[in-house]
Design a protein around this motif. Structure first.
Motif, PDB file in Angstrom:
ATOM      1  N   PHE A 278      -6.475  10.585 -15.667  1.00 40.65           N
ATOM      2  CA  PHE A 278      -7.357  10.604 -14.574  1.00 40.65           C
ATOM      3  C   PHE A 278      -7.750   9.091 -14.063  1.00 40.65           C
ATOM      4  CE2 PHE A 278      -8.305  14.504 -17.234  1.00 40.65           C
ATOM      5  CZ  PHE A 278      -7.790  15.447 -16.286  1.00 40.65           C
ATOM      6  N   ASP A 279      -6.946   8.289 -14.315  1.00 39.52           N
ATOM      7  CA  ASP A 279      -7.081   6.921 -13.766  1.00 39.52           C
ATOM      8  C   ASP A 279      -6.555   6.717 -12.241  1.00 39.52           C
ATOM      9  OD1 ASP A 279      -7.557   4.356 -13.257  1.00 39.52           O
ATOM     10  OD2 ASP A 279      -6.860   3.608 -15.465  1.00 39.52           O
ATOM     11  N   VAL A 280      -7.295   7.121 -11.367  1.00 36.22           N
ATOM     12  CA  VAL A 280      -6.516   7.149 -10.092  1.00 36.22           C
ATOM     13  C   VAL A 280      -6.227   5.747  -9.483  1.00 36.22           C
ATOM     14  CG1 VAL A 280      -6.706   8.105  -7.535  1.00 36.22           C
ATOM     15  CG2 VAL A 280      -7.443   9.462  -9.456  1.00 36.22           C
ATOM     16  N   GLY A 281      -7.101   4.876  -9.782  1.00 35.67           N
ATOM     17  CA  GLY A 281      -7.038   3.547  -9.317  1.00 35.67           C
ATOM     18  C   GLY A 281      -5.975   2.814 -10.044  1.00 35.67           C
ATOM     19  N   TYR A 282      -5.441   2.954 -11.259  1.00 34.84           N
ATOM     20  CA  TYR A 282      -4.432   2.369 -11.840  1.00 34.84           C
ATOM     21  C   TYR A 282      -3.140   3.017 -11.438  1.00 34.84           C
ATOM     22  CZ  TYR A 282      -1.408   0.485 -15.722  1.00 34.84           C
ATOM     23  OH  TYR A 282      -0.453  -0.203 -16.344  1.00 34.84           O
ATOM     24  N   ALA A 283      -3.172   4.296 -11.258  1.00 31.30           N
ATOM     25  CA  ALA A 283      -1.984   5.360 -10.655  1.00 31.30           C
ATOM     26  C   ALA A 283      -1.718   4.760  -9.302  1.00 31.30           C
ATOM     27  CB  ALA A 283      -2.169   6.651 -10.833  1.00 31.30           C
ATOM     28  N   SER A 284      -2.592   4.691  -8.599  1.00 33.81           N
ATOM     29  CA  SER A 284      -2.377   4.095  -7.240  1.00 33.81           C
ATOM     30  C   SER A 284      -1.697   2.655  -7.027  1.00 33.81           C
ATOM     31  CB  SER A 284      -3.696   3.913  -6.385  1.00 33.81           C
ATOM     32  OG  SER A 284      -4.101   5.421  -6.098  1.00 33.81           O
ATOM     33  N   ALA A 285      -2.147   1.884  -7.994  1.00 32.59           N
ATOM     34  CA  ALA A 285      -1.687   0.539  -8.125  1.00 32.59           C
ATOM     35  C   ALA A 285      -0.072   0.599  -8.455  1.00 32.59           C
ATOM     36  CB  ALA A 285      -2.367  -0.439  -9.092  1.00 32.59           C
ATOM     37  N   LEU A 286       0.160   1.536  -9.538  1.00 34.27           N
ATOM     38  CA  LEU A 286       1.560   1.667 -10.135  1.00 34.27           C
ATOM     39  C   LEU A 286       2.425   1.974  -8.687  1.00 34.27           C
ATOM     40  CD1 LEU A 286       0.962   3.349 -13.474  1.00 34.27           C
ATOM     41  CD2 LEU A 286       1.791   1.008 -13.025  1.00 34.27           C
ATOM     42  N   ALA A 287       1.831   3.167  -7.950  1.00 36.20           N
ATOM     43  CA  ALA A 287       2.763   3.736  -6.778  1.00 36.20           C
ATOM     44  C   ALA A 287       2.908   2.678  -5.734  1.00 36.20           C
ATOM     45  CB  ALA A 287       1.821   4.718  -6.233  1.00 36.20           C
ATOM     46  N   MET A 288       2.017   1.693  -5.552  1.00 30.20           N
ATOM     47  CA  MET A 288       2.103   0.642  -4.630  1.00 30.20           C
ATOM     48  C   MET A 288       3.066  -0.524  -5.215  1.00 30.20           C
ATOM     49  SD  MET A 288       0.386   0.883  -1.966  1.00 30.20           S
ATOM     50  CE  MET A 288       0.773  -0.837  -1.327  1.00 30.20           C
ATOM     51  N   ILE A 289       3.156  -0.574  -6.474  1.00 29.01           N
ATOM     52  CA  ILE A 289       4.480  -1.429  -7.205  1.00 29.01           C
ATOM     53  C   ILE A 289       5.801  -0.705  -6.838  1.00 29.01           C
ATOM     54  CG2 ILE A 289       5.160  -2.325  -9.288  1.00 29.01           C
ATOM     55  CD1 ILE A 289       2.308  -2.643 -10.064  1.00 29.01           C
ATOM     56  N   MET A 290       5.645   0.467  -7.261  1.00 25.95           N
ATOM     57  CA  MET A 290       7.010   1.230  -6.917  1.00 25.95           C
ATOM     58  C   MET A 290       7.450   1.174  -5.684  1.00 25.95           C
ATOM     59  SD  MET A 290       7.973   5.059  -8.072  1.00 25.95           S
ATOM     60  CE  MET A 290       7.076   5.990  -6.715  1.00 25.95           C
ATOM     61  N   PHE A 291       6.444   1.217  -4.641  1.00 29.06           N
ATOM     62  CA  PHE A 291       6.897   1.325  -3.140  1.00 29.06           C
ATOM     63  C   PHE A 291       7.412  -0.109  -2.697  1.00 29.06           C
ATOM     64  CE2 PHE A 291       5.396  -0.144   1.065  1.00 29.06           C
ATOM     65  CZ  PHE A 291       6.182   0.943   1.822  1.00 29.06           C
ATOM     66  N   VAL A 292       6.862  -1.102  -3.158  1.00 29.19           N
ATOM     67  CA  VAL A 292       7.320  -2.586  -3.008  1.00 29.19           C
ATOM     68  C   VAL A 292       8.872  -2.705  -3.901  1.00 29.19           C
ATOM     69  CG1 VAL A 292       7.017  -5.053  -3.447  1.00 29.19           C
ATOM     70  CG2 VAL A 292       5.286  -3.464  -2.963  1.00 29.19           C
TER      71      VAL A 292
END
Length: 310
Positions: A278-292
Motif C-alpha cells: 500500500f505504498d502508492v508513492g513509492y510504487a508510482s516512483a518505480l513506475a516512472m523509472i520503468m517508463f524512463v
C-alpha cells in the motif's frame, strides 16, 4: 446606383453569407471527428501520467489515504537506499535479454516457413497464433501444472528418455528460463504474423534475379530479405522490448516473484509495493523509472537501427 441601394445590397450579402468560412468549418469538423480519440487520450493516458508524476513525489499510504509531499525521496530510496530495486532491475534485464532475441528469432523462422502457400499453411498459422488470443492467466495456469516437479507432464516425458528434470518453477536457476520460454511461446505468433506480412510484401523479382545470378538461399536471405525486413524488425524489437518490461500475469501466476526473488521483475515489484504494501508513492516512483528505462531503450533501438540502415 445610389449609396442607399449599395448599402442595402451589402447588408443582404452579409445576412446571406455563412457564419463560418469553408476553412474554419473544415477545421471544426476535423476537431469534432478527433474529439473522441482526444478525450480518450486525455482521460486514459495523459491524466494517469500526470497523476503518477504527482504521486511519485508523495508519501501516500493507500489504507490511511494520507498523502505528504516528499519531493524526490521515493526516487532516492529506490536508486540509492533499497537494495531490492537493483536485483529487480537485474531480473527485468535478464528477462528482456532472454525473451526478445528468442521471440524474434523464432518468429522469423516460423514466418519464413509459413510465408509461402502450401497445403495446410492456414492451419499451422492458426496453431501458432492461437496462444496470442488465449487468456494469459489461463495459459500461465496450464504451464504451471505442466512444469511441476515429478508430477508435471514435462518431467514425466523427460523421464521416459532417462532425463531427471528439475522442479522448473521452484529452483532459482530454472525458474527464469521457464517463465521466459512460456512467454515466448505465448506471444511469438503475433511477431510471426508481422513478419509474414512483411515477407509477402517483398517483390519476388528480387529473389528470382538473385537466383539467376547464382546466389544461394542464405545469400538471398542475408543480402535481400533481411535488409528489406529492417523496418518490420525495428517495430517488432520495440514492441517486444516494451512488452518484456511490462510482463506481470506470468510472474504473478507461475512464480509470484520467487524462488528467492529470482523472477521478481519490475512490473510485479510495482504491483507488490502499491497493492500489497500500500505504498502508492513509492510504487508510482518505480513506475516512472520503468517508463524512463523503456523510453530510453526504445530511443536507442531506433537510433541504432536507423544508423544500420544508413
Amino acid at each position: 446606383m445610389t449609396d442607399t441601394s449599395l448599402h442595402k445590397e451589402t447588408t443582404v450579402r452579409r445576412k446571406d453569407a455563412p457564419w463560418l468560412t469553408l476553412k474554419y468549418r473544415e477545421m471544426l469538423e476535423a476537431w469534432l471527428f478527433l474529439s473522441p480519440t482526444l478525450i480518450g487520450f486525455i482521460i486514459f493516458f495523459l491524466g494517469p501520467l500526470v497523476a503518477i508524476v504527482y504521486y511519485s513525489m508523495t508519501e501516500w499510504n493507500l489504507l490511511t489515504q494520507q498523502a505528504t509531499f516528499v519531493g524526490l525521496k521515493n526516487f532516492h530510496n529506490a536508486l540509492l537506499v533499497n537494495p531490492d530495486f537493483w536485483q529487480v532491475l537485474r531480473n527485468s534485464g535478464i528477462f528482456a535479454l532472454g525473451l526478445v532475441p528468442l521471440n524474434m528469432a523464432l518468429a522469423l523462422t516460423l514466418a519464413l516457413a509459413l510465408s509461402r502457400p502450401f497445403f495446410g499453411v492456414v492451419f499451422f498459422r492458426t496453431v501458432f497464433f492461437a496462444p496470442v488470443v488465449t487468456s494469459a492467466i489461463a495459459w500461465a495456469i496450464v504451464w504451471k501444472f505442466l512444469l511441476q516437479g515429478e508430477a508435471g507432464i514435462v518431467n514425466q516425458m523427460l523421464a521416459t528418455v532417462g532425463i531427471d528434470g528439475p522442479n522448473w518453477l521452484r529452483e532459482p536457476n530454472w525458474a527464469m528460463a521457464a517463465v521466459i520460454v512460456t512467454r515466448v511461446i505465448k506471444m511469438v505468433g503475433l511477431n510471426m504474423i508481422l513478419y509474414i506480412a512483411a515477407l509477402q510484401a517483398i517483390p519476388r523479382d528480387y529473389e528470382e534475379a538473385a537466383r539467376l545470378e547464382g546466389a544461394s538461399r542464405w545469400q538471398i536471405f542475408r543480402m535481400i530479405i533481411w535488409p528489406l525486413l529492417a523496418p518490420t524488425t525495428l517495430i517488432i524489437m520495440v514492441i517486444t522490448t516494451i512488452g518484456s518490461f511490462k510482463v506481470f500475469d506470468h510472474i504473478y501466476q507461475m512464480t509470484g516473484g520467487g524462488p528467492e526473488n529470482g523472477t521478481l521483475v519490475l512490473a510485479y515489484y510495482i504491483y507488490l509495493q502499491g497493492f500489497e504494501y500500500f505504498d502508492v508513492g513509492y510504487a508510482s516512483a518505480l513506475a516512472m523509472i520503468m517508463f524512463v528505462i523503456v523510453m530510453a531503450l526504445t530511443i536507442v533501438q531506433v537510433m541504432l537501427r536507423r544508423k544500420e540502415m544508413e
